[in-house]
Design a protein around this motif. Structure first.
Motif, PDB file in Angstrom:
ATOM      1  N   GLN A  83       0.834  -1.206   0.000  1.00 47.74           N
ATOM      2  CA  GLN A  83       0.000   0.000   0.000  1.00 47.74           C
ATOM      3  C   GLN A  83       0.866   1.253   0.000  1.00 47.74           C
ATOM      4  O   GLN A  83       0.589   2.217  -0.733  1.00 47.74           O
ATOM      5  CB  GLN A  83      -0.937   0.000   1.211  1.00 47.74           C
ATOM      6  N   ASP A  84       1.915   1.237   0.790  1.00 46.34           N
ATOM      7  CA  ASP A  84       2.847   2.370   0.793  1.00 46.34           C
ATOM      8  C   ASP A  84       3.493   2.528  -0.573  1.00 46.34           C
ATOM      9  O   ASP A  84       3.714   3.647  -1.043  1.00 46.34           O
ATOM     10  CB  ASP A  84       3.931   2.162   1.859  1.00 46.34           C
ATOM     11  N   ARG A  85       3.798   1.407  -1.214  1.00 43.88           N
ATOM     12  CA  ARG A  85       4.438   1.451  -2.528  1.00 43.88           C
ATOM     13  C   ARG A  85       3.530   2.145  -3.549  1.00 43.88           C
ATOM     14  O   ARG A  85       3.979   2.954  -4.344  1.00 43.88           O
ATOM     15  CB  ARG A  85       4.781   0.032  -2.987  1.00 43.88           C
ATOM     16  N   VAL A  86       2.242   1.826  -3.515  1.00 38.02           N
ATOM     17  CA  VAL A  86       1.298   2.438  -4.446  1.00 38.02           C
ATOM     18  C   VAL A  86       1.167   3.935  -4.184  1.00 38.02           C
ATOM     19  O   VAL A  86       1.151   4.743  -5.119  1.00 38.02           O
ATOM     20  CB  VAL A  86      -0.085   1.758  -4.333  1.00 38.02           C
ATOM     21  N   LEU A  87       1.095   4.308  -2.908  1.00 41.00           N
ATOM     22  CA  LEU A  87       0.846   5.711  -2.561  1.00 41.00           C
ATOM     23  C   LEU A  87       2.105   6.562  -2.554  1.00 41.00           C
ATOM     24  O   LEU A  87       2.015   7.792  -2.568  1.00 41.00           O
ATOM     25  CB  LEU A  87       0.161   5.789  -1.194  1.00 41.00           C
ATOM     26  N   ALA A  88       3.275   5.931  -2.549  1.00 42.44           N
ATOM     27  CA  ALA A  88       4.529   6.695  -2.475  1.00 42.44           C
ATOM     28  C   ALA A  88       4.664   7.671  -3.633  1.00 42.44           C
ATOM     29  O   ALA A  88       5.251   8.752  -3.486  1.00 42.44           O
ATOM     30  CB  ALA A  88       5.720   5.739  -2.447  1.00 42.44           C
ATOM     31  N   ALA A  89       4.115   7.310  -4.785  1.00 40.96           N
ATOM     32  CA  ALA A  89       4.208   8.186  -5.952  1.00 40.96           C
ATOM     33  C   ALA A  89       3.468   9.498  -5.739  1.00 40.96           C
ATOM     34  O   ALA A  89       3.725  10.475  -6.446  1.00 40.96           O
ATOM     35  CB  ALA A  89       3.649   7.474  -7.181  1.00 40.96           C
ATOM     36  N   HIS A  90       2.563   9.534  -4.757  1.00 33.04           N
ATOM     37  CA  HIS A  90       1.766  10.740  -4.514  1.00 33.04           C
ATOM     38  C   HIS A  90       2.322  11.604  -3.389  1.00 33.04           C
ATOM     39  O   HIS A  90       1.776  12.681  -3.108  1.00 33.04           O
ATOM     40  CB  HIS A  90       0.322  10.352  -4.186  1.00 33.04           C
ATOM     41  N   VAL A  91       3.383  11.145  -2.733  1.00 34.98           N
ATOM     42  CA  VAL A  91       3.991  11.925  -1.647  1.00 34.98           C
ATOM     43  C   VAL A  91       4.933  12.947  -2.254  1.00 34.98           C
ATOM     44  O   VAL A  91       5.903  12.571  -2.915  1.00 34.98           O
ATOM     45  CB  VAL A  91       4.760  11.018  -0.666  1.00 34.98           C
ATOM     46  N   PRO A  92       4.687  14.235  -2.067  1.00 36.64           N
ATOM     47  CA  PRO A  92       5.577  15.241  -2.655  1.00 36.64           C
ATOM     48  C   PRO A  92       6.945  15.220  -1.997  1.00 36.64           C
ATOM     49  O   PRO A  92       7.057  15.137  -0.777  1.00 36.64           O
ATOM     50  CB  PRO A  92       4.849  16.571  -2.383  1.00 36.64           C
ATOM     51  N   LEU A  93       7.994  15.274  -2.822  1.00 35.15           N
ATOM     52  CA  LEU A  93       9.353  15.249  -2.279  1.00 35.15           C
ATOM     53  C   LEU A  93       9.631  16.495  -1.450  1.00 35.15           C
ATOM     54  O   LEU A  93      10.512  16.510  -0.596  1.00 35.15           O
ATOM     55  CB  LEU A  93      10.376  15.133  -3.417  1.00 35.15           C
ATOM     56  N   GLU A  94       8.868  17.570  -1.716  1.00 32.07           N
ATOM     57  CA  GLU A  94       9.095  18.806  -0.971  1.00 32.07           C
ATOM     58  C   GLU A  94       8.423  18.802   0.393  1.00 32.07           C
ATOM     59  O   GLU A  94       8.401  19.836   1.070  1.00 32.07           O
ATOM     60  CB  GLU A  94       8.619  20.018  -1.777  1.00 32.07           C
ATOM     61  N   SER A  95       7.853  17.662   0.812  1.00 33.00           N
ATOM     62  CA  SER A  95       7.307  17.585   2.161  1.00 33.00           C
ATOM     63  C   SER A  95       8.412  17.886   3.165  1.00 33.00           C
ATOM     64  O   SER A  95       9.595  17.674   2.902  1.00 33.00           O
ATOM     65  CB  SER A  95       6.721  16.195   2.428  1.00 33.00           C
ATOM     66  N   THR A  96       8.032  18.381   4.322  1.00 33.14           N
ATOM     67  CA  THR A  96       9.010  18.883   5.296  1.00 33.14           C
ATOM     68  C   THR A  96      10.081  17.863   5.637  1.00 33.14           C
ATOM     69  O   THR A  96      11.275  18.160   5.606  1.00 33.14           O
ATOM     70  CB  THR A  96       8.279  19.315   6.581  1.00 33.14           C
ATOM     71  N   THR A  97       9.666  16.619   5.947  1.00 32.23           N
ATOM     72  CA  THR A  97      10.639  15.609   6.371  1.00 32.23           C
ATOM     73  C   THR A  97      11.591  15.253   5.235  1.00 32.23           C
ATOM     74  O   THR A  97      12.802  15.130   5.445  1.00 32.23           O
ATOM     75  CB  THR A  97       9.909  14.345   6.854  1.00 32.23           C
ATOM     76  N   ALA A  98      11.056  15.091   4.027  1.00 29.41           N
ATOM     77  CA  ALA A  98      11.906  14.745   2.885  1.00 29.41           C
ATOM     78  C   ALA A  98      12.847  15.893   2.550  1.00 29.41           C
ATOM     79  O   ALA A  98      14.019  15.685   2.226  1.00 29.41           O
ATOM     80  CB  ALA A  98      11.037  14.398   1.671  1.00 29.41           C
ATOM     81  N   ASP A  99      12.334  17.118   2.639  1.00 31.72           N
ATOM     82  CA  ASP A  99      13.149  18.279   2.307  1.00 31.72           C
ATOM     83  C   ASP A  99      14.310  18.428   3.289  1.00 31.72           C
ATOM     84  O   ASP A  99      15.439  18.735   2.891  1.00 31.72           O
ATOM     85  CB  ASP A  99      12.285  19.548   2.325  1.00 31.72           C
ATOM     86  N   GLN A 100      14.064  18.201   4.567  1.00 34.49           N
ATOM     87  CA  GLN A 100      15.125  18.298   5.571  1.00 34.49           C
ATOM     88  C   GLN A 100      16.209  17.256   5.310  1.00 34.49           C
ATOM     89  O   GLN A 100      17.405  17.548   5.409  1.00 34.49           O
ATOM     90  CB  GLN A 100      14.536  18.126   6.973  1.00 34.49           C
TER      91      GLN A 100
END
Length: 201
Positions: free
Chosen positions: A107-124
């Motif tokens: 489920q995470d694999r399917v939805l990972a494509a919709h997580v923006p890379l600029e989200s706070t945790t990813a950006d940090q």
């Protein structure tokens, strides 16, 4: 973001609602899953649901924010490397941790494509990576840092989509990330050739 009342309910109930929603969005599509069906499957009334979320899009954003936070835990904090070799080793290890998690959580694999890379945790995490690479001389310093950060984020976002697409097509649980690392190395390297003259120079 969810309404304040959602954050005050029992953690087990929050996780249950998010788990039901995550399953629905993964199975039926992030843009087409039915809000009413999710509410019914979670065992809450429409009145209660609207005390937790502003609507379907708010629920989806909450699910994706939760996923981004969990993926950040998988990646862990970027630890400054002692040299270029360790930098690449740590980057490869982080990539492999993420791939392993996605392999084990469809489920995470399917939805990972919709997580923006600029989200706070990813950006940090990305900023720490680029800062460390610059310090070590792995990453070029002749480009404005913000442009370099944006370019790196774009390459990683494209790489994520590429890996996930190949994964869906081949069901390969261990996609080769060598091409992605080579692409990053090319982006980060200081070119040895002079740039061609442009008109007016």
């Amino acid at each position: 973001m969810p309404l304040p009342r959602f954050t005050r309910i029992a953690p087990e109930q929050r996780e249950h609602i998010l788990a039901v929603a995550r399953g629905a969005f993964a199975a039926d599509g992030a843009t087409s899953a039915s809000y009413n069906k999710i509410i019914a499957a979670a065992g809450i009334s429409k009145t209660t649901a609207y005390q937790y979320f502003d609507g379907r899009d708010d629920l989806l954003k909450t699910v994706l924010d939760d996923l981004a936070a969990r993926l950040a835990l998988v990646l862990g904090s970027w630890t400054p490397a002692t040299g270029a070799a360790q930098f690449w080793t740590e980057l490869t290890a982080a990539s492999q941790r993420l791939i392993t998690h996605l392999a084990d959580h469809p489920q995470d694999r399917v939805l990972a494509a919709h997580v923006p890379l600029e989200s706070t945790t990813a950006d940090q995490w990305l900023r720490a990576l680029v800062t460390d690479g610059t310090r070590l001389g792995v990453i070029r310093t002749d480009i404005d840092p913000e442009l370099l950060h944006a370019a790196t984020a774009s390459v990683l976002a494209a790489a994520d989509q590429w890996i996930l697409a190949r994964w869906a097509a081949t069901a390969d649980r261990s996609p080769d990330t060598t091409a992605v690392l080579r692409l990053l190395a090319g982006l980060w390297a200081t070119p040895t050739d002079k740039l061609p003259h442009t008109k007016g120079q």
